[in-house]
Each structure stands twice: as C-alpha cells, then as structure tokens.
Design an enzyme around this catalytic site. Sequence first.
Site, PDB file in Angstrom:
ATOM      1  CD  GLU A   1      -6.828   5.222   2.987  1.00  0.00           C
ATOM      2  OE1 GLU A   1      -5.968   4.765   3.764  1.00  0.00           O
ATOM      3  OE2 GLU A   1      -6.569   5.563   1.823  1.00  0.00           O
TER       4      GLU A   1
ATOM      5  CG  ASP B   1      -2.237   0.751   0.950  1.00  0.00           C
ATOM      6  OD1 ASP B   1      -2.232   1.674   0.103  1.00  0.00           O
ATOM      7  OD2 ASP B   1      -3.252   0.441   1.588  1.00  0.00           O
TER       8      ASP B   1
END
Length: 628
Positions: free
Chosen positions: A517, A311
């Site tokens: 997020e 990521d």
Amino acid sequence: MGSLSYLLQRLGLLLLCCAVAANKLPLASAKYKDPKEPLGVRIKSLMSRMTLEEKIGQMIQVERVNATAEVIRKYFIGSVFSGGGSVPTPNASPEAWVNMVNEIQKKALSTRLGIPIIYGIDAVHGHNNAYNATIFPHNIGLGATRDPGLVKRIGEATALEVRATGIQYVFAPCIAVCRDPRWGRCYESYSEDHRLVQQMTEIIPGLQGDLPTNQTGVPFVAGKTKVAACAKHFVGDGGTLRGMNANNTVTSANGLLGIHMPAYYDAVNKGVATVMVSYSSLNGLKMHANKKLITGFLKNKLKFRGIVISDYLGVDQITTPLGANYSHSVYAAITAGLDMIMGSSNLTELIDELTSQVKRKLIPMSRIDDAVERILRVKFTMGLFEDPMADNSLAKHLGSKEHRELAREAVRKSLVLLKNGENADKPLLPLPKKTNKILVAGTHANNLGYQCGGWTITWQGLSGNNLTIGTTILAAVKNTVDRTTNVVYKQNPDTNFVKSGEFDYAIVVVGEKLYAEGFGDSTNLTISEPGPSTMENVCGSVKCVVVVVSGRPVVMQPYISNMDALVAAWLPGTEGQGVADVLFGDYGFTGKLARTWFRTVDQLPMNVGDPHYDPLYPFGFGLVTNPI
C-alpha cells in the site's frame, strides 16, 4: 365463562401482536431455514423476523480480535475478518484456523435468529496470511503471463487453500488498472491496459465457481470448496495523482468508463459476490461517499446484486483527520450505498450512530433493507445456513504439491526476458547447467521474503527465509545445475572477488525492498542498495544475467549496457524453482510486459497509447527462447 373466554381471546391476540412487534415469529418452521424454498422467499422470511438491531449487525464486519462472544451476542455481528498478519497463532496449522473460525461461528449461531457469519481475509496471491500456503506471483507477474486460464486455475487453488482453514470469503481480486508505477499497490494490478485486466477477471469463477448457464450477473458461490470473491477497489484506485495511494483520481467520464470501469462489467457478469470501495477520491469526492457511482452506476446500471463493502476504516477516512465528523461519515457512506462496513475506530459509536440516524429517519429504512437483503443473498447462495461449520477435510490442500507446481508454472510464464546478449547471434540464455564454476550474487537471491513481496504472512511482508515454506532462487539454481558445477554465493562481492574467482558466468538477483500500500509509494523507483553496486561489480567483470525482483518496472539505466541479459521476475512468490526452470532452458521465456518499462521517472505517468510514448521497453515486449 363467556367473559373469561373473551378475556382469553383478547389476551391471545395481544400476545400475538407483541410477538409480531418484537419480530419473534415462530422460528422452527420458518421458511428461511428450508433450503428447498426459493432464495427470494428465504430472504423475505428472515428479514420479516429481524429487528433493526439485528439488521444493522449484519452490516458490520469486525476484526477477528474484536469478535468476542459479548460483541457478537450484543450486536448480532454479520461478518468477521483477519487483517494483514492477523492469525490465530504464529505459523498456525489449518486445524488451528478452522477451530478459530468455528468458535466465532458458534457464537453467531447462538444468537436469536442463528444467522451465520461470513469470515473474510486478504488472499491476494494465494492464501498469503497462512503459514505453508502456496504463494503465487503477485498480479503484475500474472498479467505478464497473458494466460486467463492459468489465472482461473490459481483462483481454484486459492479457494481450496482458504477453505482448508475454514474461511469462506477473500478480498480478491484487485482489478485496479495501475496507470503510474509510483503507486505502492501497482503489483496488485494485472496491467496498465484495462483489456488485460478484464481478461484476468477469470480468477473470479476460479475462486467462486462457474456461473450456471442460465444465470448472469447474480452473486454465485459453488459450495464448500469455493469462496466468495471481492472485486476491488471501486473505482479509479489505479489512477491517482502521481500514483499516491488513496489519493485523488482526476479523470473525465471517458477516462473513468474507458479505463477504470470496464473490468467491473466483467466481474459483475461473472457473478462476483462482493465489491470493495476504494479509499481514493474521484475528482475530489471520496469514493466511500460517491452515491452516483456506488448506487447509481454499480447497483442500478450494472445491476450488481451482491454486497458493497467498505475498505478497512474506509468510512472513518471520509473526513480528515480520521473520524473528524463521524456522524457525517456514517451518513455519507450508508446513503451512498455501502452495505457492509469493515472495521471501525469505535464499534459502539458506529452502531449507535447508524441506529440513531435510522430512527431519526435521516437514513431511510429502505436503505438498511437493501443492504441486509444483499448480505443475506450472498450467505444463502453460499450455503452458509445449511453448512455453517468448517471441518478439517480440506487441510491437505494447504501448500499441496499440486498447488506448488501450479505456482511454479505461473512463475515460468510470468518471467519477461528484456535483454539476451548484445545481439541475437550471441545470446547468454539459456545458461549451461554443466560448467566449472558460477557465481550467484545479490540481496534477493537467497531471500524468500523478498521474492514473495508485501502481503505475505504480514501486511508489509517479512525479509528472510523463515517466514513460510518455499524455494529461494539460490536454492533453485543449486537444484538445477549439474552436480559437478560449483555454485558460489556471495551477496555483494567486490570486483577483486569476481575477477579472481574464475567464474564462467554470474546470476545477479536484485530488486526492491518490501512494501504494501502507501508504504510502497515511490518518487524514484530505484533498485535498493547495494543492488546497483552488486550489478556494477559483477557485470563489469564476468558474463552476467541480472534478475530483477520487483513489484513494478524500476530504473535500469545506466546498468543495462554492462549486463549480458536482463530478466524481470516481478514478485514470484514461494516457488523460486520456476525462475531456474527458465534460466537454464528447461522451459522457454514467453512472458510479455503488462506494464510499460520507462526510461526515467520524469516520463511518468506514461502508458501504452500515450502521445510521446518513448519507453525503455514497450508494453507487450518480451524476448522468447526455446527450451533445450
């Protein structure tokens, strides 16, 4: 002459040895350039010519703004990406995107071996960074449709819109199994139930194309109208403590293999090209350093042969604070099995550190070769070597009428009717189109950005109606009712306004503010102000349906008793007309909860099958109506 001939022979031999040593085998006739050669032969041919520096370059993915000619030339960069909201220009056209990607590609093709880059972007509910793209409902809504075929068609449409901008790779789908709605990424998860998430992996052949019948588990992308997909985030991202983003998932082997892992079996079997590793930890170990699961399970047991990618800054985040012991982080990530590193706080440091560790034999050359072989396998399979440059021939697909109609269908099927009158004999829905006067109220009724949610145009999303092209719920209501019906819009009316307005009924649209997020992590899961007062003022005075626009179930008590009908609309995207289609009965309600709707946050985490399961609305609940 004899001695001269001998000297020339020796000189020729010496030059040949130097060429081999420098990996400068003849390129013109190289087998890797011949599409008729078998895939394995092409990979071997190219790798035999690559220096260590060229191999490491393939393992690096840099953000668009850092993909300069100098960086690509010096480091032989293998991949480029756009972060959330990273665009060529504001409101960029498909042509502007294509030109940008092609300029970067030209730089890559001008390097010694001419290995094309693969360009990636987050396209998590349509091509969500691109202006005028079709924005589909977020995954939580798609889970409520219970329709894998629909999700596959959405994958096909998304692939076309992404390719319309010259991009070949998407960081989707998210196959997290969100077990706690306090997590700020819960809307990126199809369901709390792994079986439903597994069904929704049908988006992968939608994005990439159907695997040929004689293949299984091999990375596959079917040409220039398809994109490489990315199953994420491996593994356990949806099970963190109290739903805290990128935190620690504590689970047994049964919990891991029975809840969080199953969708990866399906993704690999369907030929997913890449898998992204999770920021989160599993039982205290950062997933980016988890060799047992990345190499031992994903690569060796599941036989995944595509690219394992980090990521964004995931390698830097192995230590706390970020990058505190960078040499350890690089070692831990690469030896764990990562093939491609997305982003770095310091690109030069990353490349120097990785090169140094290989030269010092801390990281074996076999690990580098494994990574590069996987990266090249995907690039060859996609046809990037034969057709590396994009063109404008697909531009018409971005935000096309056909794709918007598909998104509208998805909205209709995603809506979940939670209440419809005090009893079945007196339903409020469907609403009459022809009536004297109706009130539309609430913060989310006339806000395209709110109904699209996070990961739309920018990372966190944008409020208002100017972010992209679409239809608000208010506009949809006005489009749908009879032309003689008077529609009055007031965002937060007081009781006097409502009581004196002589409204036949009201539509109240409220919900959550924008987030993505960790910014969406929440301990209270409440409807944002002034939503509660709007519901109270309106529903206490006139017949009302409340439409909740949110990325997850939210606290609905004590408001429910006042309202006549309640609809969960999730984050429907640009095609708000789909909401009105169902409210007014052109289509019936069919959606079923893919998440448990809790009574209070004190109950969390609470998932279907748990002991003491006492929800407000259970998993699978959803009232149905017939079209009129």
